[in-house]
Design an enzyme around this catalytic site. Structure first.
Site, PDB file in Angstrom:
ATOM      1  N   LYS A  54       0.998  -1.193   0.356  1.00  0.00           N
ATOM      2  CA  LYS A  54       0.024  -0.016  -0.076  1.00  0.00           C
ATOM      3  C   LYS A  54       0.487   1.139  -0.153  1.00  0.00           C
ATOM      4  O   LYS A  54       0.588   1.901  -0.931  1.00  0.00           O
ATOM      5  CB  LYS A  54      -0.682   0.044   1.491  1.00  0.00           C
ATOM      6  N   GLN A  98      -4.162  -0.835   9.968  1.00  0.00           N
ATOM      7  CA  GLN A  98      -4.390  -2.362   9.321  1.00  0.00           C
ATOM      8  C   GLN A  98      -4.373  -2.869  10.299  1.00  0.00           C
ATOM      9  O   GLN A  98      -4.432  -3.407  11.605  1.00  0.00           O
ATOM     10  CB  GLN A  98      -2.584  -2.942   9.198  1.00  0.00           C
ATOM     11  N   ASP A 121     -10.398   3.111   4.124  1.00  0.00           N
ATOM     12  CA  ASP A 121     -11.318   2.322   4.569  1.00  0.00           C
ATOM     13  C   ASP A 121     -12.622   1.526   4.520  1.00  0.00           C
ATOM     14  O   ASP A 121     -12.994   0.678   4.374  1.00  0.00           O
ATOM     15  CB  ASP A 121     -10.252   0.692   5.514  1.00  0.00           C
TER      16      ASP A 121
END
Ligand code: NAP
Length: 295
Positions: A54, A98, A121
């Site tokens: 990412k 994460q 997200d």
């Protein structure tokens, strides 16, 4: 194999090029690039690989990348404090924490602390609620990538039967809402579903997001269906390197389906492309600009 292979890698590369052009235009207009902050807690090898790719994609798109790697002893208070700092940092348009987080940290509390405008997200309850009620929102990257592939393959999906296997907040539920938003007739299956093969056999579109290697068999697939395999499962091999397989028995399903995503090279690259897209979108909205075109 008779099915068409859906090339997520190529589609993702095209989207990332488009995002990079949007990033350059944003930088020219606002005087800074969009920024994405990633937060990795602990040493989980799979999470470390995801976060590294990412960060690499962020830099390749010309965005500012702020990587925070914390030890797995990090307390919830320390993590909430970092999220608070990122919320108020104007250079940061997107925040990605994460998952999974270590046991001492309540993931739900961390997600709830992220500014919904920076929640690239799409996991915050505000964004989940907006998606559920049909309002504009930041949408979770993996299901958004799946929808993109499905629409690229099929065009309009209004009236088609879709079965989503899995009901997680990060894949299954938002996937079902996105398909519903396109007027598909949607069924969500899970571990308590009775006669899953019979259910899947009715589906024009199958999205498998289970986490069980090759669970969906070829004989479950309706001839001509479009099959999207979200699963990433590592099977042991003699050389110790392991082999990645999806939730669908690929070779069998590819004999019956009209189109199918491979693992790897299908949904995975689309997830990262959509993260880049969401960060550019969040930057536009925070700067008071209209949404970037064509993304
Ligand atoms: P998850 O939170 O573990 O959810 C799995 C879902 O599958 C649950 O809803 C569960 O049902 C259901 N399930 C489990 N066993 C089942 C069975 N025998 N029959 C029917 N349904 C069953 O997983 P997730 O986070 O959604 O991820 C799913 C998979 O996608 C994993 O392999 C993950 O690695 C992969 N993934 C890939 C990407 C990507 O970028 N490609 C991104 C995210 C996730 P219950 O709710 O009843 O327990």
């Amino acid at each position: 194999m008779t099915a068409k292979l859906i090339d997520g890698k190529a589609t993702a590369a095209a989207i990332r090029n488009q995002v990079a052009a949007g990033v350059a235009a944003f930088d020219r207009q606002i005087g800074r690039p969009p920024g994405l902050a990633t937060v990795l807690v602990g040493e989980d090898p799979a999470s470390a690989v995801y976060v590294r790719s990412k960060n690499r994609a962020t830099a390749e798109a010309g965005m500012a990348s702020f990587a925070h790697n914390l030890p797995d002893t990090t307390s919830e208070a320390e993590l909430l404090d970092l999220v608070g700092q990122l919320n108020s940092d104007d250079r940061v348009d997107g925040i990605l924490v994460q998952l999974p987080l270590p046991g001492q940290v309540d993931s739900a509390r961390v997600i709830a602390t992220i500014d919904p405008a920076k929640d690239v997200d799409g996991f915050h309850a505000i964004n989940a609620g907006r998606l559920a009620t049909g309002l504009d929102s930041l949408v979770p990257c993996t299901p958004l990538g799946c929808l993109h592939l499905i629409k690229a393959e099929l065009g309009s999906i209004a009236g088609l039967e879709a079965v989503v296997i899995g009901r997680s907040n990060i894949v299954g539920k938002p996937m079902a809402l996105l398909l519903l938003g396109e007027s598909a007739t949607v069924t969500i299956a899970h571990s308590k579903t009775r006669d899953l093969p019979g259910l899947v056999r009715r589906a024009d579109i199958v999205v498998a997001a289970v986490g069980r290697p090759e669970m969906v068999r070829g004989e479950w697939i309706k001839p001509g269906a479009t099959v999207i395999d979200v699963g990433i499962n590592r099977l042991p091999t003699d050389d110790g390197k392991g082999r990645l397989v999806g939730d669908v028995a690929f070779a069998e399903a590819a004999e019956v389906a009209a189109a199918i995503t491979p693992v790897p090279g299908g949904v995975g690259p689309m997830t990262i492309a959509m993260l880049m897209r969401n960060t550019l979108l969040a930057a536009h909205r925070r700067a008071g600009l209209s949404d970037p075109e064509g993304l």
